[in-house]
Design an enzyme around this catalytic site. Structure first.
Site, PDB file in Angstrom:
ATOM      1  N   HIS A  66      -6.808   4.062   7.064  1.00 15.69           N
ATOM      2  CA  HIS A  66      -6.145   3.782   5.755  1.00 15.69           C
ATOM      3  C   HIS A  66      -5.444   5.234   5.165  1.00 15.69           C
ATOM      4  CE1 HIS A  66      -4.776   1.587   2.406  1.00 15.69           C
ATOM      5  NE2 HIS A  66      -5.106   2.232   1.641  1.00 15.69           N
ATOM      6  N   ALA A  95       2.576  -2.305   4.064  1.00 10.96           N
ATOM      7  CA  ALA A  95       2.610  -1.393   5.281  1.00 10.96           C
ATOM      8  C   ALA A  95       2.140  -2.146   6.412  1.00 10.96           C
ATOM      9  CB  ALA A  95       1.357  -0.401   4.709  1.00 10.96           C
ATOM     10  N   HIS A 149      -3.599   0.804  -4.598  1.00 12.05           N
ATOM     11  CA  HIS A 149      -2.956  -0.333  -5.091  1.00 12.05           C
ATOM     12  C   HIS A 149      -3.467  -0.223  -6.580  1.00 12.05           C
ATOM     13  CE1 HIS A 149      -1.551  -3.212  -1.690  1.00 12.05           C
ATOM     14  NE2 HIS A 149      -2.471  -2.303  -1.141  1.00 12.05           N
ATOM     15  N   MET A 203      -1.629  -7.198   6.705  1.00 14.09           N
ATOM     16  CA  MET A 203      -2.685  -7.968   6.090  1.00 14.09           C
ATOM     17  C   MET A 203      -2.056  -8.782   4.815  1.00 14.09           C
ATOM     18  SD  MET A 203      -5.999  -5.391   6.791  1.00 14.09           S
ATOM     19  CE  MET A 203      -6.256  -4.543   8.300  1.00 14.09           C
ATOM     20  N   SER A 204      -0.979  -9.063   4.656  1.00  8.19           N
ATOM     21  CA  SER A 204      -0.536  -9.330   3.232  1.00  8.19           C
ATOM     22  C   SER A 204       0.736 -10.116   3.575  1.00  8.19           C
ATOM     23  CB  SER A 204      -0.217  -8.266   2.539  1.00  8.19           C
ATOM     24  OG  SER A 204       0.980  -7.580   3.108  1.00  8.19           O
ATOM     25  N   ASN A 256       1.934   3.301  11.039  1.00 10.22           N
ATOM     26  CA  ASN A 256       1.082   3.564  12.306  1.00 10.22           C
ATOM     27  C   ASN A 256       1.443   2.595  13.515  1.00 10.22           C
ATOM     28  OD1 ASN A 256      -0.644   1.775  10.357  1.00 10.22           O
ATOM     29  ND2 ASN A 256      -1.230   1.287  12.544  1.00 10.22           N
ATOM     30  N   TYR A 274      -8.489 -10.432   2.166  1.00  7.65           N
ATOM     31  CA  TYR A 274      -9.852  -9.783   2.532  1.00  7.65           C
ATOM     32  C   TYR A 274     -10.426  -9.175   1.462  1.00  7.65           C
ATOM     33  CZ  TYR A 274      -6.781  -5.254   1.872  1.00  7.65           C
ATOM     34  OH  TYR A 274      -6.094  -4.423   1.391  1.00  7.65           O
ATOM     35  N   GLU A 275      -9.673  -9.260   0.182  1.00  4.70           N
ATOM     36  CA  GLU A 275     -10.780  -9.035  -1.078  1.00  4.70           C
ATOM     37  C   GLU A 275     -11.517 -10.027  -1.593  1.00  4.70           C
ATOM     38  OE1 GLU A 275      -8.244  -6.388  -4.048  1.00  4.70           O
ATOM     39  OE2 GLU A 275      -6.585  -7.215  -2.617  1.00  4.70           O
ATOM     40  N   HIS A 291      -5.005  -9.496  -1.828  1.00  4.66           N
ATOM     41  CA  HIS A 291      -5.067  -9.752  -0.443  1.00  4.66           C
ATOM     42  C   HIS A 291      -6.316 -10.745  -0.052  1.00  4.66           C
ATOM     43  CE1 HIS A 291      -3.743  -5.575  -0.798  1.00  4.66           C
ATOM     44  NE2 HIS A 291      -2.866  -6.043   0.348  1.00  4.66           N
ATOM     45  N   SER A 308       0.779  -1.177   0.190  1.00  4.95           N
ATOM     46  CA  SER A 308      -0.057   0.142   0.101  1.00  4.95           C
ATOM     47  C   SER A 308       0.758   1.177   0.180  1.00  4.95           C
ATOM     48  CB  SER A 308      -0.897   0.180   1.340  1.00  4.95           C
ATOM     49  OG  SER A 308      -1.857  -1.082   1.270  1.00  4.95           O
TER      50      SER A 308
END
Ligand code: HPA
Length: 273
Positions: free
Chosen positions: A248, A114, A62, A212-213, A236, A86-87, A84, A31
């Protein structure tokens, strides 16, 4: 030839029809980190939607493009945007492009992402070399029939992130005069950010950063014999650490801020792999 091998072959043939470059290194940009794509020379840009069997990435930040060209004089293939789970993609699909990179000729992989900082010595804007990972997604891209032509049924993960390449990255950070953190990346499914209680648990488990990746791609890369180096941009501090909400937007803003350090690290790294 099994179905996946055929699909890899078709994707490879299409990419080769677009560019004569034979990549030695694959790069996956997380990201907000796709800016590296602007530094690829003799670049041929291919939209994911044009590559046979490639899924299409849907997240803001992305782009969904594959670039083939040279970076720091080295032939590379770069993913600007990744897939990902989550997609809604299965683990195997998130790993498909890695196998395509390997079939194109890349035997080294640079993964970036990230991530939220769990280690309280970290601060947003830090870059962290991934020393190891914890796959907390419960998914694995190697589930199902194993293709013995690609790799073994039970691949070793004791050096999932190459010690040699980590040493190279640390040397570059020293030369360039910035502090490169090092730590364990824990992957979750997302897309909701973690709760403060989950972050405390992850810290207890030995994680330094969360995202998440990456882990499914790195498992697939190890399976097919690629040497991997991973860099997290700590965008963060993770939930509950700073008593402020996560967004995000903050993730993208931080990547923007550390872009030049990130770029010079990765550009030099590619020339020394
Ligand atoms: N958690 C999970 N994924 C992330 C984070 C986070 O705090 N920041 C960037 N990606």
């Amino acid at each position: 030839m099994n179905t996946q091998a055929k699909q890899i072959q078709e994707a490879v043939e299409f990419i080769r029809s677009q560019s004569p470059v034979k990549p030695q290194v694959g790069l996956i940009m997380g990201s907000g980190l796709g800016v590296l794509a602007d530094y690829i020379e003799q670049a041929v840009t291919i939209s994911y939607s044009d590559i046979p069997h490639f899924p299409v990435s849907t997240v803001e930040g992305h782009a969904g493009e594959l670039l083939v060209g040279t970076l720091s004089g080295v032939p590379v293939v770069l993913m600007k945007g990744r897939f990902h789970m989550y997609e809604g993609y299965g683990a195997e699909l998130t790993a498909f492009p890695v196998r395509v990179m390997k079939a194109l000729g890349a035997d080294k992989l640079v993964v970036t992402n990230a991530a939220g900082g769990i280690n309280t010595n970290f601060a947003d804007g830090d870059l962290m070399l991934i020393s190891d990972h914890i796959n907390f997604t419960g998914r694995n891209p190697l589930i199902g029939q194993n293709d013995n032509n690609v790799g073994v049924r039970f691949p070793d993960m004791s050096e999932g992130y190459s010690r040699r390449l980590r040493d190279v990255a640390k040397g570059i950070a020293d030369e360039q005069g910035f502090q490169l953190r090092e730590g364990v990346y824990l992957a979750v499914m997302g897309p909701s950010y973690e709760t403060p209680a989950e972050i405390r648990m992850m810290r207890t488990l030995g994680a330094d950063a969360v995202g998440m990746s990456t882990v499914t791609e790195v498992i697939a890369a190890n399976h097919c014999g690629m040497e991997v180096v991973g860099i997290s941009c700590i965008t963060n501090m993770a939930a509950g650490i700073l008593d402020q909400p996560l967004s995000h937007t903050e993730v993208i803003e931080t990547t923007e801020r550390v872009k030049s350090r990130f770029l010079s690290l990765v550009q030099t790294l590619v020339s020394r792999l």
